[in-house]
Design an enzyme around this catalytic site. Structure first.
Site, mmCIF file in Angstrom:
data_model
loop_
_atom_site.group_PDB
_atom_site.id
_atom_site.type_symbol
_atom_site.label_atom_id
_atom_site.label_comp_id
_atom_site.label_asym_id
_atom_site.label_seq_id
_atom_site.Cartn_x
_atom_site.Cartn_y
_atom_site.Cartn_z
ATOM 1 C CD GLU A 67 -2.909 -1.192 0.195
ATOM 2 O OE1 GLU A 67 -3.020 -0.218 -0.570
ATOM 3 O OE2 GLU A 67 -3.565 -2.236 0.056
ATOM 4 C CG ASN A 71 -0.814 5.309 -0.945
ATOM 5 O OD1 ASN A 71 -1.694 5.032 -1.758
ATOM 6 N ND2 ASN A 71 -1.035 5.328 0.360
ATOM 7 N NE ARG A 126 -5.195 2.997 -6.411
ATOM 8 C CZ ARG A 126 -4.620 1.820 -6.309
ATOM 9 N NH1 ARG A 126 -4.515 1.040 -7.359
ATOM 10 N NH2 ARG A 126 -4.150 1.403 -5.158
#
Lengths: 159, 113
Positions: A67, A71, A126
Site C-alpha cells: 500500500e 501510494n 482506486r
C-alpha cells in the site's frame, strides 16, 4: 603473530556479544515503477523471515508495504517516471520498524488521505483503502508529508 | 500474474494465478474488459483460488468491473484465501458483490456436472 591472533579473537568475541540482541537493518532504493511493488514485498518479507513471523503477520506486513509503495508511485510521483522510493527497515528483537519514503508531490491533507474510501483518483479504479489497511494491519502508522518535497510513511509492528 | 478466461453459457470465468497489486490489477482490468466485450458475456465470475496475495488495488479493480457490469450482469468471486477474505470484509465489498465458497456456489447450481 600472537598479538594479531589475540586481537582477532577479541573482535570475534565483541561481535558475538553484539549479536545476542537480534537486530538488523536494510535500506532499499528503487525506481517508481509498478513492477517494483512486488520487489518491495519480497525484499521486506525476506528481511523479517529471520524473526519467524506467522503467515498472518507476513501478510499484514506485505500488504502494508504494498500500500505504501503503491501510494508513492501513483500519488507521490504521479506522471514522473524517474523518482526514487527508499525503504528503510529495522528490527530490534521482535520490534519491526519500516519507513517508505518518496521525493514526490507530497500530500495536501494527510487526514483526508487517511479517510476510508477517500481517493483522489477514482478514475483509476482506486478503492481509497490504502491507509485504512495499513492502520488495520500495523501497530502504528505515521505520515510526514511536505508539499513539493515528498512523503515518509513510518510503521511499526511487534512480530 | 497469469490471467485466463473461459466462457460457459454467457458467464465469463476469469482464472487468476499469482499476486494482485496495482501493477497486475491493470493487466486484469484490460484482459477482463476485452474478453467481456468480445465474447458477449453477461456475468463475470472471478476465480481467486490461485491468488496468493491481494492489496487494496484488488478492491479497486473488482469495484471497477462491478460498475461496468451493472445492471447488465452479475459479478461473483470464489476461492479467496483467509487474508483476502479479511480484506474483503474490511472494505465492505461483500455487501454488494457475492463472495462464494467454491465454483459450484458461484455458478448457482445452474449447471449439472
Amino acid at each position: 603473530m600472537y598479538d594479531k591472533v589475540s586481537s582477532l579473537n577479541n573482535i570475534f568475541f565483541t561481535e558475538k556479544t553484539d549479536f545476542e540482541k537480534l537486530t538488523n537493518e536494510m535500506t532499499l532504493i528503487f525506481k517508481n515503477d509498478s513492477k517494483n511493488e512486488s520487489l518491495a514485498r519480497v525484499a521486506v518479507t525476506a528481511f523479517i523471515s529471520q524473526l519467524d513471523p506467522t503467515i498472518n503477520c507476513i501478510n499484514d506486513i506485505k500488504t502494508s508495504v504494498s500500500e505504501a509503495v503503491t501510494n508513492a508511485i501513483i500519488h507521490g510521483y504521479e506522471k514522473d517516471k524517474n523518482g526514487d522510493i527508499t525503504i528503510y527497515c529495522r528490527y530490534v528483537d521482535n520490534k519491526f520498524y519500516i519507513e517508505v519514503k518518496d521525493n514526490g508531490v507530497g500530500i495536501f491533507d494527510v487526514n483526508l488521505a487517511k479517510t476510508p474510501l477517500f481517493t483522489s483518483k477514482p478514475e483509476m479504479d482506486r478503492s481509497g483503502l490504502g491507509f485504512t489497511l495499513m492502520e488495520t494491519f500495523m501497530d502504528t502508522v505515521e505520515v510526514e508529508s511536505v508539499l513539493g518535497s515528498g512523503t515518509i510513511v513510518r510503521m511499526t509492528k511487534t512480530i | 500474474m497469469q490471467i485466463s478466461t473461459t466462457l460457459t453459457d454467457k458467464v465469463l470465468i476469469v482464472n487468476l494465478v499469482g499476486e494482485i497489486d496495482h501493477h497486475s490489477a491493470a493487466k486484469i482490468k484490460e484482459k477482463v474488459e476485452r474478453d467481456y466485450m468480445t465474447t458477449n458475456a453477461k456475468d463475470i465470475i472471478l476465480d481467486f483460488s490461485s491468488v496468493t496475495f491481494m492489496d487494496s488495488s484488488g478492491i479497486g479493480m473488482i469495484m471497477g468491473r462491478y460498475k461496468n457490469l451493472i445492471p447488465k450482469g452479475q459479478l461473483k468471486i470464489f476461492g479467496a484465501n483467509e487474508h483476502i477474505n479479511n480484506i474483503f470484509s474490511i472494505s465492505g465489498i461483500e455487501k454488494i458483490i457475492t463472495i462464494c465458497k467454491d465454483k459450484d456456489e458461484a455458478l448457482g447450481g445452474r449447471y449439472v456436472r
